[in-house]
Design a protein around this motif. Structure first.
Motif, short mmCIF file in Angstrom:
data_model
loop_
_atom_site.label_atom_id
_atom_site.label_comp_id
_atom_site.label_asym_id
_atom_site.label_seq_id
_atom_site.Cartn_x
_atom_site.Cartn_y
_atom_site.Cartn_z
N ALA A 9 48.71 43.05 44.46
CA ALA A 9 48.18 43.35 45.78
C ALA A 9 49.29 43.47 46.82
N PHE A 10 50.35 42.65 46.68
CA PHE A 10 51.41 42.65 47.68
C PHE A 10 52.58 43.57 47.34
N THR A 11 52.53 44.23 46.20
CA THR A 11 53.64 45.14 45.84
C THR A 11 53.21 46.58 45.70
N THR A 12 51.91 46.85 45.56
CA THR A 12 51.43 48.22 45.45
C THR A 12 51.43 48.88 46.82
N THR A 13 51.93 50.10 46.90
CA THR A 13 52.07 50.78 48.19
C THR A 13 51.21 52.03 48.31
N GLN A 14 50.44 52.38 47.31
CA GLN A 14 49.63 53.58 47.37
C GLN A 14 48.16 53.22 47.64
N PRO A 15 47.45 53.98 48.49
CA PRO A 15 47.96 55.12 49.24
C PRO A 15 48.80 54.70 50.45
N TYR A 16 48.71 53.43 50.83
CA TYR A 16 49.60 52.84 51.85
C TYR A 16 49.59 51.34 51.61
N TYR A 17 50.42 50.62 52.35
CA TYR A 17 50.56 49.18 52.11
C TYR A 17 49.44 48.43 52.82
N HIS A 18 48.50 47.88 52.06
CA HIS A 18 47.40 47.11 52.63
C HIS A 18 46.98 46.02 51.63
N PRO A 19 47.77 44.96 51.53
CA PRO A 19 47.51 43.92 50.54
C PRO A 19 46.25 43.09 50.80
N LEU A 20 45.89 42.84 52.05
CA LEU A 20 44.75 41.98 52.33
C LEU A 20 43.42 42.57 51.84
N PRO A 21 43.16 43.87 52.05
CA PRO A 21 41.93 44.43 51.46
C PRO A 21 41.92 44.33 49.95
N ARG A 22 43.05 44.49 49.31
CA ARG A 22 43.11 44.36 47.85
C ARG A 22 42.75 42.92 47.44
N LEU A 23 43.27 41.95 48.19
CA LEU A 23 42.95 40.56 47.90
C LEU A 23 41.45 40.29 48.08
N SER A 24 40.86 40.90 49.11
CA SER A 24 39.44 40.68 49.35
C SER A 24 38.61 41.26 48.21
N HIS A 25 39.04 42.39 47.66
CA HIS A 25 38.32 42.97 46.52
C HIS A 25 38.48 42.09 45.27
N LEU A 26 39.68 41.52 45.11
CA LEU A 26 39.89 40.61 43.99
C LEU A 26 38.96 39.39 44.09
N LEU A 27 38.86 38.85 45.31
CA LEU A 27 38.00 37.69 45.52
C LEU A 27 36.53 38.06 45.29
N ASP A 28 36.15 39.23 45.78
CA ASP A 28 34.78 39.70 45.56
C ASP A 28 34.47 39.82 44.06
N TYR A 29 35.42 40.38 43.33
CA TYR A 29 35.21 40.55 41.89
C TYR A 29 35.12 39.19 41.20
N GLN A 30 35.91 38.23 41.69
CA GLN A 30 35.87 36.89 41.12
C GLN A 30 34.49 36.26 41.30
N VAL A 31 33.87 36.54 42.45
CA VAL A 31 32.57 35.94 42.77
C VAL A 31 31.41 36.76 42.21
N TRP A 32 31.46 38.09 42.43
CA TRP A 32 30.31 38.93 42.14
C TRP A 32 30.45 39.75 40.85
N GLY A 33 31.64 39.83 40.31
CA GLY A 33 31.83 40.69 39.16
C GLY A 33 31.63 42.14 39.54
N THR A 34 30.87 42.88 38.74
CA THR A 34 30.63 44.30 39.04
C THR A 34 29.30 44.53 39.75
N ASN A 35 28.69 43.47 40.26
CA ASN A 35 27.45 43.61 41.01
C ASN A 35 27.75 44.17 42.39
N ALA A 36 27.44 45.44 42.58
CA ALA A 36 27.79 46.12 43.84
C ALA A 36 27.12 45.49 45.04
#
Length: 212
Positions: A9-36
């Motif tokens: 999350a903190f090293t990927t730069t595409q399409p631009y550098y935004h680590p916090l949204p990536r972390l939020s998606h990781l946390l969501d997946y940890q809690v909800w899995g693939t339940n949209a």
């Protein structure tokens, strides 16, 4: 939500550098899995918090010049918050789950300017401002919003002058410069949104800017 995922999350730069949204998606997946529905629920909660922050920010800002009555402040702040809550440009970020960057940038961005208007400790403003930049680079515009509010309605320009106002924002200016340079660098790479100079003539770039 592993250490490797956090590093990603903190090293990927595409399409631009935004680590916090990536972390939020990781946390969501940890809690909800693939339940949209769970991922969507998180976005709805964030949007509700953003609308509340807009109300609180405007309530504080409109009280600075003491030109409005309490009922007028309440009407304006509540009215703008409601329009914000139902505006298509804001609702789109809720309906489109992968647009989490907009929601988080708004959350930390409005929090930052509210802390600034409320005369909170500088480090609070800095941390929230940095978090907004780590959510979406467009948060750089908040610096100019703060300077505009210094002129009116806060009236700090009359008391301090532009020189002192800019000096007190040295940390914010540094963050803006760093975020701008990093974004220009990542977007100029393969797959980025910046086209090379030979691909678009200067006149075309001007027309595209006006169109945007």
């Amino acid at each position: 939500l592993t250490w490797n995922a956090v590093q990603w999350a903190f090293t990927t730069t595409q399409p631009y550098y935004h680590p916090l949204p990536r972390l939020s998606h990781l946390l969501d997946y940890q809690v909800w899995g693939t339940n949209a529905m769970g991922h969507h629920a998180t976005s709805v909660v964030l949007h509700g918090l953003n609308a509340a922050l807009v109300f609180g920010f405007l309530w504080t800002l409109l009280g600075a010049p003491a030109l409005l009555t309490t009922s007028e402040r309440l009407t304006v702040a509540l009215g703008v918050a409601v329009v914000f809550a139902i505006h298509p440009l804001q609702v789109e970020s809720v309906a489109w789950i992968s647009a989490r960057s907009q929601l988080l940038c708004t959350l930390f961005g409005i929090g930052s300017v509210w802390a600034y208007v409320a005369d909170a400790r500088r480090w609070v403003v800095w941390v929230l401002f940095a978090a907004a930049l780590l959510s979406k680079p467009t948060a750089v515009s908040l610096l100019f919003a703060m300077l505009a509010m210094d002129y009116f309605p806060l009236g700090r320009y009359d008391r301090l002058g532009w020189g002192r106002l800019l000096r007190e924002k040295a940390v914010l200016i540094g963050l803006v410069v760093a975020a701008s340079v990093a974004t220009m660098f990542t977007e100029s790479q393969v797959g980025g949104l910046m086209a090379p100079l030979e691909a678009l003539r200067p006149a075309q770039r001007v027309f595209l800017a006006v169109q945007s």
